[in-house]
Design a protein around this motif. Structure first.
Motif, PDB file in Angstrom:
ATOM      1  N   LYS A  89       0.825  -1.199   0.000  1.00 53.01           N
ATOM      2  CA  LYS A  89       0.000   0.000   0.000  1.00 53.01           C
ATOM      3  C   LYS A  89       0.860   1.250   0.000  1.00 53.01           C
ATOM      4  O   LYS A  89       0.535   2.245  -0.631  1.00 53.01           O
ATOM      5  N   THR A  90       1.996   1.203   0.677  1.00 54.19           N
ATOM      6  CA  THR A  90       2.877   2.363   0.703  1.00 54.19           C
ATOM      7  C   THR A  90       4.042   2.204  -0.257  1.00 54.19           C
ATOM      8  O   THR A  90       4.884   3.073  -0.336  1.00 54.19           O
ATOM      9  N   ASP A  91       4.123   1.086  -0.967  1.00 53.08           N
ATOM     10  CA  ASP A  91       5.104   0.947  -2.036  1.00 53.08           C
ATOM     11  C   ASP A  91       4.542   1.585  -3.297  1.00 53.08           C
ATOM     12  O   ASP A  91       4.525   0.972  -4.366  1.00 53.08           O
TER      13      ASP A  91
ATOM     14  N   GLU B 171      20.170 -18.815  -5.695  1.00 61.23           N
ATOM     15  CA  GLU B 171      19.016 -19.496  -5.121  1.00 61.23           C
ATOM     16  C   GLU B 171      17.699 -18.851  -5.555  1.00 61.23           C
ATOM     17  O   GLU B 171      16.625 -19.205  -5.051  1.00 61.23           O
ATOM     18  N   GLY B 172      17.790 -17.896  -6.481  1.00 58.84           N
ATOM     19  CA  GLY B 172      16.581 -17.277  -6.992  1.00 58.84           C
ATOM     20  C   GLY B 172      15.990 -16.204  -6.112  1.00 58.84           C
ATOM     21  O   GLY B 172      14.812 -15.865  -6.231  1.00 58.84           O
ATOM     22  N   ILE B 173      16.789 -15.638  -5.221  1.00 65.29           N
ATOM     23  CA  ILE B 173      16.314 -14.592  -4.312  1.00 65.29           C
ATOM     24  C   ILE B 173      16.764 -13.234  -4.830  1.00 65.29           C
ATOM     25  O   ILE B 173      17.952 -13.014  -5.067  1.00 65.29           O
ATOM     26  N   GLU B 174      15.813 -12.330  -4.999  1.00 70.05           N
ATOM     27  CA  GLU B 174      16.107 -10.950  -5.346  1.00 70.05           C
ATOM     28  C   GLU B 174      15.776 -10.065  -4.153  1.00 70.05           C
ATOM     29  O   GLU B 174      14.780 -10.274  -3.458  1.00 70.05           O
ATOM     30  N   GLY B 175      16.614  -9.074  -3.924  1.00 70.73           N
ATOM     31  CA  GLY B 175      16.383  -8.160  -2.817  1.00 70.73           C
ATOM     32  C   GLY B 175      17.573  -7.258  -2.629  1.00 70.73           C
ATOM     33  O   GLY B 175      18.442  -7.144  -3.505  1.00 70.73           O
TER      34      GLY B 175
ATOM     35  N   PRO C 219       0.399 -13.356  -5.425  1.00 72.49           N
ATOM     36  CA  PRO C 219      -0.673 -13.410  -6.428  1.00 72.49           C
ATOM     37  C   PRO C 219      -1.979 -12.791  -5.952  1.00 72.49           C
ATOM     38  O   PRO C 219      -2.747 -12.254  -6.752  1.00 72.49           O
ATOM     39  N   GLU C 220      -2.240 -12.854  -4.640  1.00 78.04           N
ATOM     40  CA  GLU C 220      -3.478 -12.263  -4.118  1.00 78.04           C
ATOM     41  C   GLU C 220      -3.517 -10.753  -4.349  1.00 78.04           C
ATOM     42  O   GLU C 220      -4.595 -10.147  -4.382  1.00 78.04           O
ATOM     43  N   ARG C 221      -2.347 -10.133  -4.495  1.00 77.37           N
ATOM     44  CA  ARG C 221      -2.274  -8.691  -4.769  1.00 77.37           C
ATOM     45  C   ARG C 221      -1.852  -8.419  -6.209  1.00 77.37           C
ATOM     46  O   ARG C 221      -1.810  -7.265  -6.627  1.00 77.37           O
ATOM     47  N   ASN C 222      -1.477  -9.476  -6.926  1.00 77.74           N
ATOM     48  CA  ASN C 222      -0.963  -9.359  -8.291  1.00 77.74           C
ATOM     49  C   ASN C 222       0.200  -8.377  -8.351  1.00 77.74           C
ATOM     50  O   ASN C 222       0.298  -7.534  -9.251  1.00 77.74           O
ATOM     51  N   MET C 223       1.119  -8.506  -7.402  1.00 83.25           N
ATOM     52  CA  MET C 223       2.266  -7.613  -7.375  1.00 83.25           C
ATOM     53  C   MET C 223       3.424  -8.254  -6.621  1.00 83.25           C
ATOM     54  O   MET C 223       3.232  -9.156  -5.793  1.00 83.25           O
ATOM     55  N   THR C 224       4.620  -7.800  -6.938  1.00 85.50           N
ATOM     56  CA  THR C 224       5.809  -8.209  -6.204  1.00 85.50           C
ATOM     57  C   THR C 224       5.990  -7.261  -5.028  1.00 85.50           C
ATOM     58  O   THR C 224       6.014  -6.042  -5.198  1.00 85.50           O
ATOM     59  N   ILE C 225       6.110  -7.823  -3.852  1.00 82.03           N
ATOM     60  CA  ILE C 225       6.200  -7.033  -2.619  1.00 82.03           C
ATOM     61  C   ILE C 225       7.576  -7.240  -1.993  1.00 82.03           C
ATOM     62  O   ILE C 225       8.144  -8.332  -2.040  1.00 82.03           O
TER      63      ILE C 225
END
Length: 459
Positions: free
Chosen positions: A245-247, A353-357, A409-415
């Motif tokens: 919500k704040t992103d 390991e497929g982690i982005e951040g 997927p419930e928000r259809n966004m990457t958080i």
């Protein structure tokens, strides 16, 4: 490798929610009287001062000179002062020697407003003849650069050209003195960390949050009041925000529940009402007894009648991914490596390991952002000039601060799922260990009948 990560995260979902990794119930820890606190803190300071001659010898320095005027203190002053001193008095000057003679002391302190300090200081230097006298004149390191330019000129003029010619810069002296946490601090640091966890967990509960009514800023200020009620303080304004919500872009985030303006308390956390199904986050710390904690935790606001089993699996996976990134960083924190080396190794392993951040770990303890190397910054993921090039020291505390990205997927966004937890160096096991624990379970905000009625305007 990304697919393997997802499968692993899914496998852990039920264990995280069900609590097979037992969840501690943190308790508020009362502080001793101010008189007792002063006695404890002065004992820690004496232990720290006893280490200084060895640190000087480690870096090939014969003496270390610190001097400041009232209200113009060297950064290091705050790590060496007595607990009942609230500022330097008059001119406060300290000299530490690596190798004192049999008749001499290892340290000297003057609180003076006449030239007597320079006469006595010069006499001691003449007697011991240190070849290298370190001053805190670093240009890029706050903990080794606290000597004011005017004070340096006064020292050089008072001692004369022979001694001024022996002045050297060895920034690691000040950095290591401040960074080193003596063993006696740890039990109290654990209590402070437990208190921080307890405040967060009460703040992220139905006792404080009424979905649809309570705002993020309401929780922030509740936390501030709670800190004060417990006789602690803090080193930064707590922030509470809602993931997803704040992103938002700055223009969209500017419209808040209190009008069209950006948050004054923390520009990262515009105000919003907290709703059912929200993923809430806090960045929080407490201060006491010359120590500072730094923690970021996540919570989930349940709908009425929901239980832990109703938390979306993707949200739990996001927390687990952040936990995994924390574990990767800790595993790569080899004493002696630079922060930049640890950052690169950790990011390379995470990506494999497929982690982005992003990773942005820092020393903590004496200050919230304390002396020592940094392992990345939010805007510097390829290395941090100067500070990131310092070696990692043992016997200190570190905040393992970072976020991992995860698609919900419930928000259809990457958080972005942030986490931050403090670790200490265990000299017996030669490993870094969590000061109190690692958040492996979401804090669940359970809705009570009172919450529902308040949200509906019927109470």
């Amino acid at each position: 490798m990304r697919g393997i990560l997802v499968v692993t995260a899914v496998a852990f979902v039920q264990s995280v929610i069900a609590g097979t990794n037992p969840h501690k119930t943190p308790q508020f820890q009362a502080l001793p009287s101010l008189r007792e606190q002063a006695k404890i803190v002065d004992g820690w300071t004496d232990e720290r001062k006893a280490l200084i001659p060895g640190i000087l010898r480690k870096y090939g320095v014969d003496a270390w000179l610190i001097s400041q005027r009232e209200y113009a203190e060297d950064t290091v002053y705050w790590a060496l002062k007595e607990a009942t001193m609230f500022s330097a008095r008059r001119r406060t000057t300290q000299l530490f020697l690596a190798n004192a003679t049999a008749e001499g002391a290892h340290s000297y302190t003057w609180i003076e407003n006449t030239d007597l300090v320079w006469k006595e200081l010069k006499a001691i230097l003449d007697a011991h003849q240190p070849a290298k006298v370190a001053l805190n004149t670093a240009s890029e390191l706050a903990f080794a650069g606290g000597l004011h330019a005017g004070e340096r000129d006064v020292i050089a003029d008072a001692l004369g050209p022979d001694w001024a010619g022996r002045f050297v810069l060895e920034p690691m002296v000040a950095v290591e003195v401040v960074a080193t946490m003596v063993p006696g601090r740890l039990p109290w640091y654990r209590k402070m960390m437990e208190t921080a966890w307890a405040i967060i967990e009460e703040g992220f509960s139905g006792a404080v949050i009424a979905p649809g009514e309570t705002t993020a800023w309401d929780v922030e200020w509740w936390m501030r009041d709670k800190i004060q009620a417990l006789n602690y303080t803090t080193w930064f304004q707590p922030s509470v925000y809602i993931l997803g919500k704040t992103d938002l872009p700055a223009a969209a985030a500017a419209t808040t529940a209190r009008g069209a303006r950006r948050a004054m308390d923390d520009p990262r956390a515009p105000d919003h009402r907290i709703s059912y199904g929200d993923i809430i986050h806090t960045d929080f710390g407490v201060t006491a007894m010359g120590l500072n904690t730094d923690t970021q935790h996540l919570g989930y606001v349940l709908y009425p009648g929901q239980t832990a089993a109703d938390v979306p699996r993707s949200v739990v996976e996001g927390l687990k991914k952040a936990n995994r990134l924390q574990d990767i960083v800790v595993a790569n924190m080899e004493v002696g490596r630079t922060g930049d080396e640890i950052l690169k190794k950790s990011l390379d392993q995470a990506h494999s390991e497929g982690i982005e951040g992003k990773i942005y770990c820092h020393a903590t303890g004496e200050w919230g952002h304390s002396a020592g190397t940094v392992i990345g910054m939010t805007n510097l993921q390829d290395g941090v000039p100067v500070i990131g090039e310092l070696p990692l020291l043992k016997n200190t505390y570190y905040s393992i601060e970072l976020y991992a990205e995860h698609f919900v997927p419930e928000r259809n966004m990457t958080i972005k799922f942030p986490q931050e937890e403090d670790v200490f160096w265990n000299d017996e096991t030669k490993t870094w260990e969590w000061v109190y624990g690692q958040q492996t379970e979401l804090i669940l905000v359970h809705t009570t009948e009172k919450n529902v009625l308040r949200a509906q305007g019927e109470l």
